[in-house]
Structure formats: C-alpha cells, structure tokens
Design a protein around this motif. Structure first.
Motif, mmCIF file in Angstrom:
data_model
loop_
_atom_site.group_PDB
_atom_site.id
_atom_site.type_symbol
_atom_site.label_atom_id
_atom_site.label_comp_id
_atom_site.label_asym_id
_atom_site.label_seq_id
_atom_site.Cartn_x
_atom_site.Cartn_y
_atom_site.Cartn_z
ATOM 1 N N HIS A 114 0.631 -1.143 0.257
ATOM 2 C CA HIS A 114 -0.278 0.275 0.001
ATOM 3 C C HIS A 114 0.794 1.209 -0.003
ATOM 4 C CE1 HIS A 114 -3.823 2.427 1.259
ATOM 5 N NE2 HIS A 114 -2.966 3.070 2.128
ATOM 6 N N TRP A 116 3.779 2.036 -1.255
ATOM 7 C CA TRP A 116 4.645 2.061 -1.950
ATOM 8 C C TRP A 116 3.850 1.985 -3.393
ATOM 9 C CZ3 TRP A 116 8.686 -2.441 -0.583
ATOM 10 C CH2 TRP A 116 9.713 -1.964 0.898
ATOM 11 N N GLN A 117 2.614 1.938 -3.015
ATOM 12 C CA GLN A 117 1.523 1.987 -4.371
ATOM 13 C C GLN A 117 2.011 0.505 -5.499
ATOM 14 O OE1 GLN A 117 1.347 6.341 -5.681
ATOM 15 N NE2 GLN A 117 0.218 6.518 -4.019
ATOM 16 N N GLY A 119 0.769 -2.165 -5.962
ATOM 17 C CA GLY A 119 -0.815 -2.439 -6.680
ATOM 18 C C GLY A 119 -0.668 -4.094 -6.852
ATOM 19 N N GLN A 281 -8.358 1.221 0.422
ATOM 20 C CA GLN A 281 -7.475 -0.197 -0.707
ATOM 21 C C GLN A 281 -8.481 -1.374 -0.634
ATOM 22 O OE1 GLN A 281 -3.390 -1.567 -0.227
ATOM 23 N NE2 GLN A 281 -4.003 -3.607 -0.615
#
Length: 285
Positions: A114, A116-117, A119, A281
């Motif tokens: 989350h 560090w994004q 995905g 998220q």
C-alpha cells in the motif's frame, strides 16, 4: 508518508497431522480464525531504498527478523526502489502459536504494498508470504479458513465469532522440535470441512507439548476448570471460548498473576484487512 496497521493473532481451532511429506514437512488440516488483538506496525516511507526495523527484539538479529525479510523480499520481487522505517509495538508472545511473526510478515507485505503503491494482488502477496512461512498466506488473505497442505491451501469458512480467553504460559515452544518428536501422531484420517464444522477436531500436537512443557499442561488444566480448553498451533498459548466478553473477563480475573492472558473477540475477517479497507484500498478475498 506513514501508516500504522495491526498484525492480528490467530487461533488454530483444530490441527490434524495426516502424515509426513517427502520434503520433510507434514501434511496438515487446520482451522484458522483471527482475533481482534495483535501487534501493531508503523511504516514510514524512505526514498533511499533502506529497510530499517527500529524496534529491537531480544535474541533476533535485525536481518533475520521476518518483518525485515518480508520487506526485502517485496522490494526485490517488485523492483521497488523505495524503502521504509518500521516500528513494531509487540503484544503477542514469541513462540506462542498465535502467529506473531507470521502475522507481522503479512502486515509488512500488505502495508508496504500500500505505502509503495505497488498494486500487487493478494494471490501474489500470499505466494511471496509462503516463502517466509507456512502461516503467512492466511494472514495475507485475511479470512477465516480451513487449511490443508502445510497450511497454504485455504478454503474460506464462516464460523461463529465468540469471545476467547487466551492464556500465554511463559515458555517459547519450538515448532520444529514438536514436529520432529517421534511420539507425534502422524496418521490422523483426513476430515471434510462439512464434518469439521458440524463439530469435532483436535490438536494432534497438544499431547506432545503437554509432555514436554509442564507449563502448558498446567495452563490447560487450570482453564479446563472453567471451560473446555485447547492449545493453538504448536503452543504455548491455550484458549477457551465464551459467549460474551463479560464471562471471559470473569475467568481471566481468577487466573494467577503469574499466568498472563488476554480476552479478544474471534473474527472471520482480519482486523488488518478492515484497517486497509478504511485506508481506501480495495481488498479482494
């Protein structure tokens, strides 16, 4: 940029050992449920790629800690150049059979995914988690589950969510030691989810642990005076279920001060996943 997330405890409501596999591990069947109680981790993003666990654990080398190993693994597998400072608020006993280290690792994977994004989806994170430990995938998926294999093949289940009193004898049980004990039952017949949920199941590791660790045997004897008691995982923690918090608290107050314990609600959805959902998220099963 920083986030704080829980790393919940789990209980093995039953644990059957079906046999030893060719790779030396054991074929298991177990039933996982989460508790609304656990460790807490805070992750602060670093732009220089360094991974630093700021909380020392006695007897655990920094780079050997599952939290650090999980962060490095995610960094390497994703190619991410970011890093993190990590702080751990430790509530769960080490060697207690309630998943402290595995839960911390799973929270690290999901938390940094989350922060560090990245995905990455839950299946990818669970696959990484299995490289860290057999219990990590159930924490990654965050759903109460019937588990097979070494604990990695998961089938979500809906269970009653009682209150539990968990007693933590002051001893750390070695999982490897228990699974290598020649007296461990290794031929329990496989059980179906349907028959399990209808009632039944035991912990095949419990007799071995009781024999080796009198502290666990004493805790079970004490709790059995009030409610049917069982050990979770390979111990050392033991637990009993109650219909409400008040009755669990009442028994806890009768325990000797030398025997720590806590009361927590059982949960079919991990409080980690509920926290991530609040962060916006989307978490898929």
């Amino acid at each position: 940029m920083a986030i704080t997330l829980p790393a919940p405890a789990k209980l093995n409501l039953m644990l059957h050992v079906l046999g030893r596999r060719a790779d030396g591990y054991h074929e298991l069947q177990t039933l996982f449920q989460f508790l609304d109680h656990g460790d807490e981790l805070t992750f602060e993003r670093r732009d220089d790629g360094q991974i630093r666990l700021l909380t020392e654990l006695p007897g655990v080398d920094h780079d050997s800690n599952l939290i650090v190993r999980a962060a490095f693994l995610l960094q390497q597998e994703s190619g991410c150049r970011l890093g993190a400072d990590i702080q751990l608020h430790k509530r769960l006993p080490m060697g207690g059979g309630i998943g402290g280290g595995s839960s911390d690792a799973a929270t690290t994977l999901l938390g940094l995914n989350h922060l560090w994004q990245l995905g990455l989806d839950l299946e990818r994170l669970a696959t990484l988690g299995l490289r860290l430990g057999a219990d990590v995938p159930v924490f990654v998926h965050g759903r109460a589950a019937f588990a097979e294999g070494v604990g990695e093949r998961l089938q979500p289940v809906e269970l009653p969510e009682p209150w539990y009193l968990v007693i933590a004898p002051q001893v750390s049980v070695s999982t490897a030691e228990i699974f290598s004990d020649p007296e461990l039952t290794r031929n329990t017949p496989a059980i179906t989810v349907r028959s399990l949920l209808a009632g039944g199941g035991r912990n095949d590791c419990q007799p071995v642990v009781e024999k080796r660790y009198p502290q666990v045997c004493n805790a079970l004897s004490l709790l059995n005076k009030f409610v049917p008691a069982r050990m979770t995982g390979t111990g050392a923690c033991v637990f009993g279920s109650f219909p409400n918090q008040g009755e669990a608290d009442k028994v806890r107050r009768q325990l000797p001060a030398t025997l720590p314990g806590f009361v927590a609600r059982g949960s079919n959805v991990s409080m980690l996943h509920r926290a991530l959902a609040r962060l916006g998220q989307e978490v898929d099963a």
